[in-house]
Scaffold this active site. Sequence first.
Site, PDB file in Angstrom:
ATOM      1  N   GLU A 162       0.837  -1.208   0.000  1.00 17.70           N
ATOM      2  CA  GLU A 162       0.000   0.000   0.000  1.00 17.70           C
ATOM      3  C   GLU A 162       0.875   1.262   0.000  1.00 17.70           C
ATOM      4  O   GLU A 162       0.608   2.222  -0.704  1.00 17.70           O
ATOM      5  CB  GLU A 162      -0.932  -0.014   1.226  1.00 17.70           C
ATOM      6  CG  GLU A 162      -1.776   1.220   1.366  1.00 17.70           C
ATOM      7  CD  GLU A 162      -3.249   1.018   1.096  1.00 17.70           C
ATOM      8  OE1 GLU A 162      -3.717  -0.134   1.117  1.00 17.70           O
ATOM      9  OE2 GLU A 162      -3.940   2.025   0.876  1.00 17.70           O
ATOM     10  N   ASP A 174      -4.791  -1.211   9.661  1.00 18.88           N
ATOM     11  CA  ASP A 174      -5.814  -1.898   8.857  1.00 18.88           C
ATOM     12  C   ASP A 174      -5.351  -3.300   8.481  1.00 18.88           C
ATOM     13  O   ASP A 174      -6.088  -4.284   8.641  1.00 18.88           O
ATOM     14  CB  ASP A 174      -6.113  -1.101   7.578  1.00 18.88           C
ATOM     15  CG  ASP A 174      -6.539   0.320   7.883  1.00 18.88           C
ATOM     16  OD1 ASP A 174      -6.858   0.599   9.058  1.00 18.88           O
ATOM     17  OD2 ASP A 174      -6.547   1.153   6.962  1.00 18.88           O
TER      18      ASP A 174
HETATM   19  C1  GLA Z   1      -6.447   4.806   7.827  1.00 15.80           C
HETATM   20  C2  GLA Z   1      -5.038   4.224   7.747  1.00 15.80           C
HETATM   21  C3  GLA Z   1      -4.613   3.619   9.093  1.00 15.80           C
HETATM   22  C4  GLA Z   1      -4.846   4.599  10.239  1.00 15.80           C
HETATM   23  C5  GLA Z   1      -6.253   5.201  10.178  1.00 15.80           C
HETATM   24  C6  GLA Z   1      -6.468   6.283  11.196  1.00 15.80           C
HETATM   25  O1  GLA Z   1      -7.372   3.770   8.006  1.00 15.80           O
HETATM   26  O2  GLA Z   1      -4.960   3.243   6.744  1.00 15.80           O
HETATM   27  O3  GLA Z   1      -3.274   3.195   9.025  1.00 15.80           O
HETATM   28  O4  GLA Z   1      -3.867   5.589  10.248  1.00 15.80           O
HETATM   29  O5  GLA Z   1      -6.536   5.732   8.895  1.00 15.80           O
HETATM   30  O6  GLA Z   1      -6.443   5.764  12.476  1.00 15.80           O
END
Ligand code: GLA
Length: 390
Positions: A162, A174
């Site tokens: 990513e 995530d």
């Molecule tokens: C997105 C990013 C995560 C995190 C969230 C905020 O989902 O992919 O890595 O930083 O935002 O908590």
Amino acid sequence: MREELKGIFASVFGEKEGLRFFFAPGRVNLIGEHTDYNGGHVFPCALTMGTYAAVALRNDGLVRMYSDNFKDKGIKECSLDDIRYQKEDDWANYPKGVIYEFQQRGCSIPHGFDIVFLGNIPNGAGLSSSASIELLMGVVLQSYFHPEMDALELVKMAQHAENDFIGVNCGIMDQFAIGMGKKHHAMLLNCDTLDYEYSKLDVSGLALVIANTNKKRTLADSSYNARRQECHDALLDLQKALDIVSLGDIKPSDFDAHSSLIQNETNRRRAKHAVYENHRAIKTARMFKENNVDEIGRLMKESHLSLKDDYEVTCPELDELVFAAWDHEGVIGSRMTGAGFGGCTISIVKDAFVDDFIQKVGDRYQQKTGLKADFYAADIGEGARELKGE
Ligand code: GLA
């Protein structure tokens, strides 16, 4: 789901022997927002909704991909000898990024394959449909070609894909939640050390409800990267006097004592959010253990207000949805979840009030914003895996 996938596979690629089936969930974060790339804690869980895949190996080096969620984009085709980002490949760049990552690490992929994807996570709602498809691709490649790899390795490879292949500078939350998810559990993850602890969410009589603002997320990527930079600059200022490697290293009281080191007022507020939010995530996990729902509700409220006022990643739609939830008699707590700038909220609602919550909060939201919110029960499920007999 298998039958549906089989049917789609047959109509797109023809009938094939030996189809294998895979699944990767979406995720929702209970608290600990914008802390992962600051070396802090997050408290997410994997959902039972997610992305499914049916796969058949080929005898050549061709990869053919089709997503039933993007029918109009057709079949995306590439050769294993020539995996690179191509704008016109759209959604298929996510799985391609993971293939690329395997190859970069010298993990051979000896066969091409045909693959059909089918997902039930709403796109662009901040429930990580992109990380879901990345982990799904990772589990497919692991299952066929690299069974020696563990889930944590896949998680790191997906995040790297990513960051480097897609070019979104996300943290690890995530991919970690999706790779390591456990039924009925959230996980408290230290994003600096990657130590983690599962926490059973058995708060009887309470339901987790996700509400989607259906607000199209605008400028999300550039603002996300700007927040990262602001936090980094704040850290550099603090490091002039403090021996710390990330904002996750400081307690709120130490932050307050040293915050004047941060020259820029905006950066100071960003850092304050990261430091306090880290502390709230750790505390919330403890409050779940102690079944202290009042405190959980209070922490969720603080989190939302901090994301709104100090971190400035909410938007009027997210705020309306959360304010309406706070005013509802059946609600324990509610806040925005994910990156922000649109997307979803997560609320803890007393079981008996869920229908009334959806009705009243949905009505009020529509009146105020003109948008219709969607509501989903957040069922907490297992992480990415091959579906064997499931
Ligand atoms: C997105 C990013 C995560 C995190 C969230 C905020 O989902 O992919 O890595 O930083 O935002 O908590």
